[in-house]
Design an enzyme around this catalytic site. Structure first.
Site, PDB file in Angstrom:
ATOM      1  N   HIS A   1       0.884  -1.240   0.055  1.00  0.00           N
ATOM      2  CA  HIS A   1      -0.112  -0.048  -0.165  1.00  0.00           C
ATOM      3  C   HIS A   1       0.938   1.226   0.101  1.00  0.00           C
ATOM      4  O   HIS A   1       0.760   2.260  -0.678  1.00  0.00           O
ATOM      5  CB  HIS A   1      -0.976   0.099   1.226  1.00  0.00           C
ATOM      6  CG  HIS A   1      -1.779  -1.009   1.532  1.00  0.00           C
ATOM      7  ND1 HIS A   1      -2.120  -1.708   2.462  1.00  0.00           N
ATOM      8  CD2 HIS A   1      -2.748  -1.430   0.519  1.00  0.00           C
ATOM      9  CE1 HIS A   1      -3.276  -2.503   2.366  1.00  0.00           C
ATOM     10  NE2 HIS A   1      -3.464  -2.412   1.089  1.00  0.00           N
TER      11      HIS A   1
ATOM     12  N   LYS B   1     -18.150  -6.468   5.217  1.00  0.00           N
ATOM     13  CA  LYS B   1     -17.186  -7.304   5.672  1.00  0.00           C
ATOM     14  C   LYS B   1     -17.103  -7.534   7.195  1.00  0.00           C
ATOM     15  O   LYS B   1     -17.523  -6.641   7.889  1.00  0.00           O
ATOM     16  CB  LYS B   1     -15.843  -6.358   5.234  1.00  0.00           C
ATOM     17  CG  LYS B   1     -15.198  -6.929   3.794  1.00  0.00           C
ATOM     18  CD  LYS B   1     -13.863  -6.381   3.534  1.00  0.00           C
ATOM     19  CE  LYS B   1     -13.377  -6.703   2.202  1.00  0.00           C
ATOM     20  NZ  LYS B   1     -12.119  -6.113   2.061  1.00  0.00           N
TER      21      LYS B   1
ATOM     22  N   ARG C   1      -2.247  -6.199  -8.034  1.00  0.00           N
ATOM     23  CA  ARG C   1      -1.380  -7.141  -7.872  1.00  0.00           C
ATOM     24  C   ARG C   1      -1.048  -8.084  -8.844  1.00  0.00           C
ATOM     25  O   ARG C   1      -0.009  -8.612  -9.617  1.00  0.00           O
ATOM     26  CB  ARG C   1      -1.312  -7.634  -6.442  1.00  0.00           C
ATOM     27  CG  ARG C   1      -0.847  -6.792  -5.760  1.00  0.00           C
ATOM     28  CD  ARG C   1      -1.608  -7.488  -4.130  1.00  0.00           C
ATOM     29  NE  ARG C   1      -2.922  -7.128  -4.162  1.00  0.00           N
ATOM     30  CZ  ARG C   1      -3.733  -7.122  -3.041  1.00  0.00           C
ATOM     31  NH1 ARG C   1      -3.165  -7.281  -2.062  1.00  0.00           N
ATOM     32  NH2 ARG C   1      -4.984  -7.052  -3.156  1.00  0.00           N
TER      33      ARG C   1
ATOM     34  N   SER D   1      -2.939  -7.570   3.006  1.00  0.00           N
ATOM     35  CA  SER D   1      -3.226  -7.521   4.439  1.00  0.00           C
ATOM     36  C   SER D   1      -3.509  -9.030   5.160  1.00  0.00           C
ATOM     37  O   SER D   1      -3.080  -8.928   6.160  1.00  0.00           O
ATOM     38  CB  SER D   1      -4.287  -6.601   4.832  1.00  0.00           C
ATOM     39  OG  SER D   1      -3.979  -5.311   4.397  1.00  0.00           O
TER      40      SER D   1
HETATM   41  P1  ADP Z   1      -6.051  -6.100   0.814  1.00  0.00           P
HETATM   42  O1  ADP Z   1      -6.571  -6.414   1.890  1.00  0.00           O
HETATM   43  O2  ADP Z   1      -6.063  -7.118  -0.431  1.00  0.00           O
HETATM   44  O3  ADP Z   1      -4.542  -5.598   0.997  1.00  0.00           O
HETATM   45  P2  ADP Z   1      -6.972  -3.406   0.111  1.00  0.00           P
HETATM   46  O4  ADP Z   1      -8.508  -3.243   0.133  1.00  0.00           O
HETATM   47  O5  ADP Z   1      -6.434  -2.895   1.675  1.00  0.00           O
HETATM   48  O6  ADP Z   1      -6.825  -4.853   0.000  1.00  0.00           O
HETATM   49  O7  ADP Z   1      -6.452  -2.633  -0.927  1.00  0.00           O
HETATM   50  C1  ADP Z   1      -6.571  -1.313  -1.230  1.00  0.00           C
HETATM   51  C2  ADP Z   1      -5.998  -1.191  -2.428  1.00  0.00           C
HETATM   52  O8  ADP Z   1      -4.726  -1.285  -2.600  1.00  0.00           O
HETATM   53  C3  ADP Z   1      -6.351  -2.061  -3.843  1.00  0.00           C
HETATM   54  O9  ADP Z   1      -6.551  -1.258  -4.666  1.00  0.00           O
HETATM   55  C4  ADP Z   1      -5.402  -3.126  -3.923  1.00  0.00           C
HETATM   56  O10 ADP Z   1      -5.485  -3.723  -5.162  1.00  0.00           O
HETATM   57  C5  ADP Z   1      -4.199  -2.397  -3.485  1.00  0.00           C
HETATM   58  N1  ADP Z   1      -3.100  -3.060  -2.981  1.00  0.00           N
HETATM   59  C6  ADP Z   1      -3.063  -4.034  -2.005  1.00  0.00           C
HETATM   60  N2  ADP Z   1      -2.051  -4.563  -1.686  1.00  0.00           N
HETATM   61  C7  ADP Z   1      -1.199  -4.065  -2.735  1.00  0.00           C
HETATM   62  C8  ADP Z   1       0.147  -4.278  -3.135  1.00  0.00           C
HETATM   63  N3  ADP Z   1       1.091  -5.413  -2.419  1.00  0.00           N
HETATM   64  N4  ADP Z   1       0.795  -3.896  -4.176  1.00  0.00           N
HETATM   65  C9  ADP Z   1      -0.169  -2.846  -4.853  1.00  0.00           C
HETATM   66  N5  ADP Z   1      -1.396  -2.736  -4.524  1.00  0.00           N
HETATM   67  C10 ADP Z   1      -1.952  -3.213  -3.438  1.00  0.00           C
END
Ligand code: ADP
Length: 174
Positions: A17, A41, A96, A134
């Site tokens: 992130h 969720k 990703r 996450s």
């Molecule tokens: P997650 O729980 O799967 O990490 P989130 O809802 O917190 O998902 O993710 C928020 C945004 O960040 C989404 O657009 C997701 O695709 C992106 N994202 C999450 N992890 C990564 C990563 N490792 N690299 C790039 N983008 C990411």
């Protein structure tokens, strides 16, 4: 002023992130990282308020970034409404893998129907973080792995502590 929103669950914020935050912040005058409070969720590791607090800690001292360029907020409503209320021109998403693509494109099309002025922009994940989510962080924390490679160092202790608290309660209940 060009303002963008980076929405997500951020439960908790990961280095993946943070990588997207830094890159998106360089493209806009202001980036609002917005914790989406998603009622469908199940309860997360952290409450939305705590996620905001952890994100603020993680973005406080990004080298080379002026203050005010990255803001952190949360929203219980629709992204398009939040974007309209805050005058944001774009929503930023990280991609990703193909698995992200399908769902994200679907959301982008829906959001475009709801608000044609809001563009969705996709940033490809840095190769270092394509595996990182996450959920992976929570698994690692559960098994006591070193989280230094997965989350910003400012929040490592908070994640470990919360996981220990949860494991403690589960142990008592079970
Ligand atoms: P997650 O729980 O799967 O990490 P989130 O809802 O917190 O998902 O993710 C928020 C945004 O960040 C989404 O657009 C997701 O695709 C992106 N994202 C999450 N992890 C990564 C990563 N490792 N690299 C790039 N983008 C990411």
């Amino acid at each position: 002023m060009k303002r963008a929103i980076y929405p997500g669950s951020f439960d908790p914020v990961t280095l993946g992130h943070l990588n997207i935050i830094k890159r998106a912040a360089a493209m806009f005058d202001e980036l609002i990282v917005c914790v989406s409070v998603n009622s469908s969720k199940s309860a997360g590791l952290f409450t939305p308020e705590e996620r905001v607090e952890l994100l603020r800690r993680a973005v406080r001292d990004i080298p080379g970034l002026e203050r005010g360029r990255v803001e952190v907020d949360s929203s219980p409503g629709l992204l398009v409404d939040y974007a309209k209320a805050h005058g944001a021109k774009a929503a930023v998403k990280g991609l990703r893998a193909v698995s992200d693509f399908e769902q994200e494109v679907q959301m982008a099309v829906i959001n475009r129907k709801l608000n044609p002025r809001l563009e969705t922009m996709f940033l490809a994940s840095s190769d270092k973080y394509t595996y990182l989510s996450s959920t992976v962080v929570k698994e690692m924390a559960r098994y006591g792995a070193d989280l230094g490679e997965f989350v910003p160092r400012e929040i490592v202790d908070a994640v470990n502590q919360r996981m220990r608290e949860l494991e403690g309660t589960e142990g008592k209940e079970g």
